[in-house]
Design a protein around this motif. Sequence first.
Motif, PDB file in Angstrom:
ATOM      1  N   TYR A  43      -3.272  -5.230   3.259  1.00  0.00           N
ATOM      2  CA  TYR A  43      -4.077  -3.786   3.886  1.00  0.00           C
ATOM      3  C   TYR A  43      -3.512  -2.677   2.265  1.00  0.00           C
ATOM      4  O   TYR A  43      -3.381  -1.551   2.259  1.00  0.00           O
ATOM      5  CB  TYR A  43      -3.262  -3.088   4.507  1.00  0.00           C
ATOM      6  N   HIS A  44      -2.725  -3.690   1.291  1.00  0.00           N
ATOM      7  CA  HIS A  44      -2.754  -2.848  -0.244  1.00  0.00           C
ATOM      8  C   HIS A  44      -1.567  -1.531   0.734  1.00  0.00           C
ATOM      9  O   HIS A  44      -1.279   0.170   0.215  1.00  0.00           O
ATOM     10  CB  HIS A  44      -3.160  -1.827  -0.906  1.00  0.00           C
ATOM     11  N   LEU A  45      -0.143  -2.330   1.893  1.00  0.00           N
ATOM     12  CA  LEU A  45       0.807  -0.358   1.788  1.00  0.00           C
ATOM     13  C   LEU A  45       1.699  -1.037   1.071  1.00  0.00           C
ATOM     14  O   LEU A  45       2.273  -1.664   0.226  1.00  0.00           O
ATOM     15  CB  LEU A  45       0.864  -1.558   3.361  1.00  0.00           C
ATOM     16  N   ASP A  46       2.288   0.513   0.793  1.00  0.00           N
ATOM     17  CA  ASP A  46       3.517   0.191  -0.096  1.00  0.00           C
ATOM     18  C   ASP A  46       4.425   0.258   0.384  1.00  0.00           C
ATOM     19  O   ASP A  46       5.659   1.270   0.917  1.00  0.00           O
ATOM     20  CB  ASP A  46       3.344   1.633  -0.711  1.00  0.00           C
ATOM     21  N   ILE A  47       5.216  -0.213   2.424  1.00  0.00           N
ATOM     22  CA  ILE A  47       6.012  -0.292   2.954  1.00  0.00           C
ATOM     23  C   ILE A  47       6.818  -1.859   2.815  1.00  0.00           C
ATOM     24  O   ILE A  47       6.135  -2.557   2.549  1.00  0.00           O
ATOM     25  CB  ILE A  47       5.181  -0.325   4.462  1.00  0.00           C
ATOM     26  N   ARG A  53       8.656  -5.249   9.322  1.00  0.00           N
ATOM     27  CA  ARG A  53       9.173  -6.174  10.841  1.00  0.00           C
ATOM     28  C   ARG A  53       9.838  -5.216  11.807  1.00  0.00           C
ATOM     29  O   ARG A  53      10.226  -5.763  12.986  1.00  0.00           O
ATOM     30  CB  ARG A  53       9.946  -7.576  10.151  1.00  0.00           C
ATOM     31  N   ALA A  54      10.565  -4.786  11.448  1.00  0.00           N
ATOM     32  CA  ALA A  54      11.307  -3.728  12.164  1.00  0.00           C
ATOM     33  C   ALA A  54      10.774  -3.724  13.211  1.00  0.00           C
ATOM     34  O   ALA A  54      10.476  -2.603  14.524  1.00  0.00           O
ATOM     35  CB  ALA A  54      11.967  -2.744  11.329  1.00  0.00           C
ATOM     36  N   LYS A  55       9.662  -2.441  12.796  1.00  0.00           N
ATOM     37  CA  LYS A  55       8.602  -1.521  13.201  1.00  0.00           C
ATOM     38  C   LYS A  55       7.858  -2.982  14.756  1.00  0.00           C
ATOM     39  O   LYS A  55       7.890  -2.390  15.849  1.00  0.00           O
ATOM     40  CB  LYS A  55       7.975  -1.128  12.536  1.00  0.00           C
ATOM     41  N   ILE A  56       8.059  -3.930  14.099  1.00  0.00           N
ATOM     42  CA  ILE A  56       7.262  -4.754  15.196  1.00  0.00           C
ATOM     43  C   ILE A  56       7.865  -5.688  16.441  1.00  0.00           C
ATOM     44  O   ILE A  56       7.760  -5.319  16.871  1.00  0.00           O
ATOM     45  CB  ILE A  56       6.876  -6.655  14.218  1.00  0.00           C
ATOM     46  N   ARG A  57       9.375  -5.642  16.200  1.00  0.00           N
ATOM     47  CA  ARG A  57      10.569  -5.987  16.547  1.00  0.00           C
ATOM     48  C   ARG A  57      10.740  -4.536  17.529  1.00  0.00           C
ATOM     49  O   ARG A  57      10.925  -4.543  18.788  1.00  0.00           O
ATOM     50  CB  ARG A  57      10.928  -6.309  16.310  1.00  0.00           C
ATOM     51  N   GLU A  58      10.772  -3.536  16.583  1.00  0.00           N
ATOM     52  CA  GLU A  58      10.696  -2.391  17.689  1.00  0.00           C
ATOM     53  C   GLU A  58       9.299  -2.316  19.238  1.00  0.00           C
ATOM     54  O   GLU A  58       9.686  -1.737  20.146  1.00  0.00           O
ATOM     55  CB  GLU A  58      10.860  -1.116  16.938  1.00  0.00           C
ATOM     56  N   LEU A  96      -3.018   1.460  10.794  1.00  0.00           N
ATOM     57  CA  LEU A  96      -1.648   0.887  10.342  1.00  0.00           C
ATOM     58  C   LEU A  96      -0.479   1.333  10.362  1.00  0.00           C
ATOM     59  O   LEU A  96       0.820   1.954  10.463  1.00  0.00           O
ATOM     60  CB  LEU A  96      -1.343  -0.332   9.575  1.00  0.00           C
ATOM     61  N   LEU A  97      -0.897   2.853   9.111  1.00  0.00           N
ATOM     62  CA  LEU A  97       0.644   3.791   9.112  1.00  0.00           C
ATOM     63  C   LEU A  97       0.965   4.688  10.417  1.00  0.00           C
ATOM     64  O   LEU A  97       1.704   4.945  10.233  1.00  0.00           O
ATOM     65  CB  LEU A  97      -0.101   4.408   7.463  1.00  0.00           C
ATOM     66  N   ASN A  98      -0.194   5.224  11.355  1.00  0.00           N
ATOM     67  CA  ASN A  98       0.336   6.043  12.166  1.00  0.00           C
ATOM     68  C   ASN A  98       1.249   5.517  12.860  1.00  0.00           C
ATOM     69  O   ASN A  98       1.610   5.775  13.558  1.00  0.00           O
ATOM     70  CB  ASN A  98      -1.219   5.539  12.981  1.00  0.00           C
ATOM     71  N   TYR A  99       1.931   3.694  12.921  1.00  0.00           N
ATOM     72  CA  TYR A  99       2.676   3.349  13.466  1.00  0.00           C
ATOM     73  C   TYR A  99       4.318   4.024  12.955  1.00  0.00           C
ATOM     74  O   TYR A  99       5.079   3.993  13.111  1.00  0.00           O
ATOM     75  CB  TYR A  99       3.304   1.706  13.446  1.00  0.00           C
ATOM     76  N   PHE A 100       3.890   4.090  11.568  1.00  0.00           N
ATOM     77  CA  PHE A 100       5.679   4.344  10.786  1.00  0.00           C
ATOM     78  C   PHE A 100       5.176   6.008  10.224  1.00  0.00           C
ATOM     79  O   PHE A 100       6.558   6.644  10.351  1.00  0.00           O
ATOM     80  CB  PHE A 100       5.110   4.300   9.593  1.00  0.00           C
TER      81      PHE A 100
END
Length: 129
Positions: A43-47, A53-58, A96-100
């Motif tokens: 997805y060419h994310l700049d994260i 991985r922290a967001k997945i865990r959250e 995907l960026l909406n999660y962040f």
Amino acid sequence: MTITPARLATVTATSGTYQNARQKVLALYRDWQRAAPTIITEYHLDIPTSAVRAKIREEFEKHRYVNDLRLIDILLFKGRTEYQETLNLWKFSTHLLNYFEKEEAGPKPAGFLEKFYGNANFKIEKIIR
């Protein structure tokens, strides 16, 4: 990478016991964690990977104390569906960026007028003058 829709498909089945449901949840969690670098690359994310991985865990921690087997099965189905849609590139990077985005948002306005003026393209000082 070629997209094969059935590549990540799994059979939806009810969990008979909490132990069986726990194994399914842990397997889904591991799949998401292993896919984090692939998601960033595709997805060419700049994260950083650690943030993903922290967001997945959250997201998994939100439902940590769910005790109803039927609800666990529904959450597993939704998690597998999200996993399949994400890895098959059926989403845009904005999804995907909406999660962040939620973390970066500042404090929410408290009163009605603050909310109203916050949505406008001008500030309160312009109205007063």
